[in-house]
Design an enzyme around this catalytic site. Structure first.
Site, mmCIF file in Angstrom:
data_model
loop_
_atom_site.group_PDB
_atom_site.id
_atom_site.type_symbol
_atom_site.label_atom_id
_atom_site.label_comp_id
_atom_site.label_asym_id
_atom_site.label_seq_id
_atom_site.Cartn_x
_atom_site.Cartn_y
_atom_site.Cartn_z
ATOM 1 N N ASP A 27 0.862 -1.174 0.000
ATOM 2 C CA ASP A 27 0.000 0.000 0.000
ATOM 3 C C ASP A 27 0.910 1.239 0.000
ATOM 4 O O ASP A 27 2.105 1.139 0.280
ATOM 5 C CB ASP A 27 -0.880 -0.064 1.262
ATOM 6 C CG ASP A 27 -1.664 1.202 1.487
ATOM 7 O OD1 ASP A 27 -2.353 1.645 0.550
ATOM 8 O OD2 ASP A 27 -1.583 1.770 2.599
ATOM 9 N N PHE A 28 0.373 2.419 -0.323
ATOM 10 C CA PHE A 28 1.220 3.619 -0.425
ATOM 11 C C PHE A 28 1.110 4.499 0.838
ATOM 12 O O PHE A 28 1.982 4.472 1.691
ATOM 13 C CB PHE A 28 0.843 4.406 -1.698
ATOM 14 C CG PHE A 28 1.758 5.559 -1.971
ATOM 15 C CD1 PHE A 28 3.041 5.346 -2.467
ATOM 16 C CD2 PHE A 28 1.348 6.866 -1.735
ATOM 17 C CE1 PHE A 28 3.902 6.417 -2.701
ATOM 18 C CE2 PHE A 28 2.196 7.930 -1.976
ATOM 19 C CZ PHE A 28 3.475 7.707 -2.465
ATOM 20 N N ASP A 29 -0.032 5.215 0.996
ATOM 21 C CA ASP A 29 -0.180 6.160 2.128
ATOM 22 C C ASP A 29 -0.269 5.410 3.452
ATOM 23 O O ASP A 29 -1.101 4.516 3.614
ATOM 24 C CB ASP A 29 -1.447 7.000 1.949
ATOM 25 C CG ASP A 29 -1.370 7.899 0.738
ATOM 26 O OD1 ASP A 29 -1.021 9.071 0.905
ATOM 27 O OD2 ASP A 29 -1.654 7.414 -0.379
ATOM 28 N N ASP A 210 -1.921 -0.410 5.718
ATOM 29 C CA ASP A 210 -2.276 0.208 7.004
ATOM 30 C C ASP A 210 -3.766 0.490 7.154
ATOM 31 O O ASP A 210 -4.224 0.883 8.218
ATOM 32 C CB ASP A 210 -1.551 1.553 7.164
ATOM 33 C CG ASP A 210 -2.155 2.618 6.269
ATOM 34 O OD1 ASP A 210 -2.281 2.363 5.060
ATOM 35 O OD2 ASP A 210 -2.532 3.687 6.786
#
Ligand SMILES: [Mg+2]
Length: 265
Positions: A27-29, A210
């Site tokens: 995932d990124f953010d 997250d």
């Protein structure tokens, strides 16, 4: 309880060292970059970019960046060849000769755009709200709104979605309400689609995320190494890491493992 990087590595190292191929999902953010007040701000730091570059050059390891961001936005923040990008929570995918847009979500684009206009008008008096239309999904960010406004924002989004004629759902995220087509497609389905397309049935899947949207993948991927990033107590993931710096440490270790394996081969 949060685990340290060394504790997670001790748990997973044997499976990783014995895997012939690995399909890695990030995932990124909140996973690769910290969550920031302005959703347009996050950028990868140079060290994490270097590590992703190393991972992307490894033949036995395939890396996918999977995010709620639109795919153009996601790609613009990384721009590395050799990776797969999955935007809009896995509803659009490209890279490594893959190209996919989920048809049911595509068919609801106009409906979603009109809904975003309506929510923007309703919430204009509330400071700190950003309504982002991303093509296949939308985000109502409230990271900059005061705590006391949260209930009002949620009620406005819920009411607008409920009156939209069906076919769209609201999902809570981290300081964001996501509006998504209710087509049963989610990040877990995207992982399955990518692995099947690439013939990666017998690979070891590793997934780090997250957010609440990552829980779909954690619960679907029973044989995978799943790692929840952050301090949220309830998760379907098998392991936990505290924050993006810990994720970077884990990725550095992973890159070295696969490099050693390649050099021995
Ligand atoms: Mg996230």
């Amino acid at each position: 309880m949060l685990e340290t990087v060394l504790e997670v590595i001790a748990e997973v190292k044997d499976r990783i060292r014995h895997a012939d191929r690995i399909s890695l999902f990030l995932d990124f953010d909140g996973t690769l970059v910290p969550i920031e007040a302005d959703p347009q701000s996050p950028r990868l730091d140079p060290a994490t970019m270097d590590t992703l570059q190393t991972l992307s050059n490894q033949e036995s390891l395939l890396t996918t960046i999977i995010s709620g961001r639109a795919i153009e936005d996601l790609y613009a923040r990384i721009r590395l060849k050799g990776l797969i990008y999955a935007g809009n929570h896995g509803r659009e995918i490209f890279g490594r000769n893959l190209r996919f847009v989920e048809p049911a979500a595509f068919a609801r684009q106009k409906q979603l755009e009109l809904l975003c206009d309506e929510i923007r008008t309703k919430l204009r008096p509330v400071d700190g709200v950003l309504v982002e239309f991303k093509g296949l999904t939308a985000s109502v960010h409230y990271r900059r709104a005061t705590k006391s406004c949260r209930a009002e924002i949620e009620a406005a989004v819920r009411a607008a979605v409920a009156c939209s004629g069906g076919g769209l759902h609201m999902n809570p995220g981290r300081k964001v309400f996501e509006i998504v087509p209710g087509t049963g497609w989610h990040k877990g389905e995207a992982v399955r689609w990518i692995n099947n397309r690439l013939g990666e049935h017998h690979t070891l899947t590793i997934y780090l995320g997250d957010d609440i949207s990552d829980e779909y993948a954690f619960s679907l991927l029973q044989d995978a190494i799943t790692i929840k990033v952050g301090s949220t107590r309830v998760t379907c993931a098998k392991y936990r890491l505290p924050d993006p710096p810990a994720v970077h440490e884990f990725l550095l270790w992973l890159a070295i493992q696969k490099t050693l394996r390649q050099s021995r081969a």
